[in-house]
Write a protein that holds these residues in place. Structure first.
Motif, PDB file in Angstrom:
ATOM      1  N   PRO A 148       0.734  -1.251   0.213  1.00  0.00           N
ATOM      2  CA  PRO A 148       0.083   0.004  -0.207  1.00  0.00           C
ATOM      3  C   PRO A 148       0.750   1.061  -0.256  1.00  0.00           C
ATOM      4  N   ARG A 149       0.342   2.425  -0.754  1.00  0.00           N
ATOM      5  CA  ARG A 149       1.028   3.723  -1.029  1.00  0.00           C
ATOM      6  C   ARG A 149       0.565   4.432   0.505  1.00  0.00           C
ATOM      7  N   LYS A 150       2.356   4.885   1.037  1.00  0.00           N
ATOM      8  CA  LYS A 150       2.321   6.075   2.177  1.00  0.00           C
ATOM      9  C   LYS A 150       1.468   7.244   1.916  1.00  0.00           C
ATOM     10  N   TYR A 151       1.178   7.455   1.156  1.00  0.00           N
ATOM     11  CA  TYR A 151       0.979   8.605   0.590  1.00  0.00           C
ATOM     12  C   TYR A 151      -0.301   8.435  -0.093  1.00  0.00           C
ATOM     13  N   PRO A 152      -1.950   9.190  -0.392  1.00  0.00           N
ATOM     14  CA  PRO A 152      -2.258   9.045  -1.381  1.00  0.00           C
ATOM     15  C   PRO A 152      -1.725  10.016  -2.782  1.00  0.00           C
ATOM     16  N   ASP A 153      -2.726   9.429  -3.932  1.00  0.00           N
ATOM     17  CA  ASP A 153      -2.240   9.984  -4.908  1.00  0.00           C
ATOM     18  C   ASP A 153      -3.120  11.299  -5.141  1.00  0.00           C
ATOM     19  N   GLU A 154      -4.089  11.984  -4.024  1.00  0.00           N
ATOM     20  CA  GLU A 154      -3.806  13.258  -4.321  1.00  0.00           C
ATOM     21  C   GLU A 154      -2.537  14.373  -4.368  1.00  0.00           C
ATOM     22  N   LEU A 155      -2.439  13.706  -2.413  1.00  0.00           N
ATOM     23  CA  LEU A 155      -1.524  15.050  -2.024  1.00  0.00           C
ATOM     24  C   LEU A 155      -0.314  14.419  -3.275  1.00  0.00           C
ATOM     25  N   ARG A 156      -0.003  13.361  -3.898  1.00  0.00           N
ATOM     26  CA  ARG A 156       1.532  13.738  -4.796  1.00  0.00           C
ATOM     27  C   ARG A 156       0.766  14.175  -6.037  1.00  0.00           C
ATOM     28  N   GLU A 157      -0.003  14.723  -6.305  1.00  0.00           N
ATOM     29  CA  GLU A 157      -0.196  15.684  -7.824  1.00  0.00           C
ATOM     30  C   GLU A 157      -0.109  16.791  -6.848  1.00  0.00           C
ATOM     31  N   ARG A 158      -0.759  17.097  -5.621  1.00  0.00           N
ATOM     32  CA  ARG A 158      -0.911  18.671  -4.822  1.00  0.00           C
ATOM     33  C   ARG A 158       0.735  19.045  -4.860  1.00  0.00           C
ATOM     34  N   ALA A 159       1.786  17.996  -4.649  1.00  0.00           N
ATOM     35  CA  ALA A 159       2.604  18.399  -4.149  1.00  0.00           C
ATOM     36  C   ALA A 159       3.779  18.909  -5.000  1.00  0.00           C
ATOM     37  N   VAL A 160       3.459  18.057  -6.180  1.00  0.00           N
ATOM     38  CA  VAL A 160       3.946  18.305  -7.266  1.00  0.00           C
ATOM     39  C   VAL A 160       3.675  19.364  -8.209  1.00  0.00           C
ATOM     40  N   ARG A 161       2.675  19.664  -7.981  1.00  0.00           N
ATOM     41  CA  ARG A 161       1.761  21.184  -9.095  1.00  0.00           C
ATOM     42  C   ARG A 161       2.535  21.670  -7.290  1.00  0.00           C
ATOM     43  N   GLU A 162       2.491  21.510  -6.681  1.00  0.00           N
ATOM     44  CA  GLU A 162       3.308  23.176  -5.800  1.00  0.00           C
ATOM     45  C   GLU A 162       4.292  22.980  -6.488  1.00  0.00           C
ATOM     46  N   VAL A 163       5.327  22.154  -6.297  1.00  0.00           N
ATOM     47  CA  VAL A 163       6.290  22.358  -6.349  1.00  0.00           C
ATOM     48  C   VAL A 163       7.288  23.039  -7.770  1.00  0.00           C
ATOM     49  N   ARG A 164       6.132  22.878  -8.924  1.00  0.00           N
ATOM     50  CA  ARG A 164       6.279  22.707 -10.115  1.00  0.00           C
ATOM     51  C   ARG A 164       5.655  24.757 -10.334  1.00  0.00           C
ATOM     52  N   THR A 165       4.749  25.363  -9.474  1.00  0.00           N
ATOM     53  CA  THR A 165       4.177  26.483 -10.220  1.00  0.00           C
ATOM     54  C   THR A 165       4.526  27.636  -9.288  1.00  0.00           C
ATOM     55  N   THR A 166       4.983  27.188  -7.609  1.00  0.00           N
ATOM     56  CA  THR A 166       5.742  28.143  -7.482  1.00  0.00           C
ATOM     57  C   THR A 166       6.965  28.042  -6.951  1.00  0.00           C
ATOM     58  N   GLY A 167       7.882  27.536  -8.057  1.00  0.00           N
ATOM     59  CA  GLY A 167       9.497  27.192  -7.396  1.00  0.00           C
ATOM     60  C   GLY A 167       9.683  27.059  -6.572  1.00  0.00           C
ATOM     61  N   ARG A 168       8.854  27.003  -5.529  1.00  0.00           N
ATOM     62  CA  ARG A 168       9.665  26.883  -4.768  1.00  0.00           C
ATOM     63  C   ARG A 168      10.365  25.459  -3.930  1.00  0.00           C
ATOM     64  N   PRO A 169      11.648  25.964  -2.715  1.00  0.00           N
ATOM     65  CA  PRO A 169      12.466  24.606  -2.598  1.00  0.00           C
ATOM     66  C   PRO A 169      11.905  23.197  -2.107  1.00  0.00           C
ATOM     67  N   ILE A 170      12.154  22.361  -2.801  1.00  0.00           N
ATOM     68  CA  ILE A 170      11.337  20.911  -2.688  1.00  0.00           C
ATOM     69  C   ILE A 170      11.149  20.394  -1.111  1.00  0.00           C
ATOM     70  N   ALA A 171      12.576  21.252  -0.607  1.00  0.00           N
ATOM     71  CA  ALA A 171      12.457  20.463   1.056  1.00  0.00           C
ATOM     72  C   ALA A 171      11.367  21.982   1.525  1.00  0.00           C
ATOM     73  N   HIS A 172      10.928  22.716   1.381  1.00  0.00           N
ATOM     74  CA  HIS A 172      10.302  23.571   1.856  1.00  0.00           C
ATOM     75  C   HIS A 172       8.653  23.271   1.486  1.00  0.00           C
ATOM     76  N   VAL A 173       8.305  22.632   0.620  1.00  0.00           N
ATOM     77  CA  VAL A 173       7.609  22.332   0.040  1.00  0.00           C
ATOM     78  C   VAL A 173       6.911  20.951   1.187  1.00  0.00           C
ATOM     79  N   ALA A 174       7.936  19.898   0.802  1.00  0.00           N
ATOM     80  CA  ALA A 174       7.658  18.941   1.980  1.00  0.00           C
ATOM     81  C   ALA A 174       7.812  18.551   3.624  1.00  0.00           C
ATOM     82  N   LYS A 175       8.112  20.049   3.501  1.00  0.00           N
ATOM     83  CA  LYS A 175       7.924  20.589   4.754  1.00  0.00           C
ATOM     84  C   LYS A 175       6.452  21.098   5.672  1.00  0.00           C
ATOM     85  N   ASP A 176       5.598  21.953   4.511  1.00  0.00           N
ATOM     86  CA  ASP A 176       4.417  21.906   4.668  1.00  0.00           C
ATOM     87  C   ASP A 176       3.152  21.030   4.769  1.00  0.00           C
TER      88      ASP A 176
END
Length: 103
Positions: free
Chosen positions: A4-32
């Motif tokens: 089973p996946r630890k993180y739901p697909d919706e969270l994965r998509e949201r996180a990737v979208r946030e990194v791509r659209t905001t340009g924020r560092p991966i570490a900051h988005v991951a922490k948030d």
């Protein structure tokens, strides 16, 4: 059956979208979002590969095809071993001298 996946697909998509659209560092988005940094980094890399932006990784479709081909290859190898064993058995049956039952 896959684990089973630890993180739901919706969270994965949201996180990737946030990194791509905001340009924020991966570490900051991951922490948030409460995600491990390396998990998010892998998702972003895979998303880039799926979009054709990376040449160093296989796309998700290619990975799925590779898994399916490996399963098929393993099944064919098992079938081949069974056929080899059967051919040895039947070859021994043919070579065995036949005796007639006494009456």
């Amino acid at each position: 059956m896959p684990a089973p996946r630890k993180y739901p697909d919706e969270l994965r998509e949201r996180a990737v979208r946030e990194v791509r659209t905001t340009g924020r560092p991966i570490a900051h988005v991951a922490k948030d979002l409460g995600i491990h940094n390396e998990a998010l980094r892998g998702w972003v890399r895979q998303a880039e590969a799926d979009r054709g932006e990376r040449g160093d990784r296989l796309t998700t479709a290619e990975l799925d095809q590779l898994k399916q081909l490996r399963r098929e290859n393993a099944e064919l190898r098992r079938a081949n071993e069974i056929l080899k064993a059967a051919s040895v058995f039947f070859a021994q049956e043919i070579d065995r001298p036949r005796t007639r039952p006494s009456r």
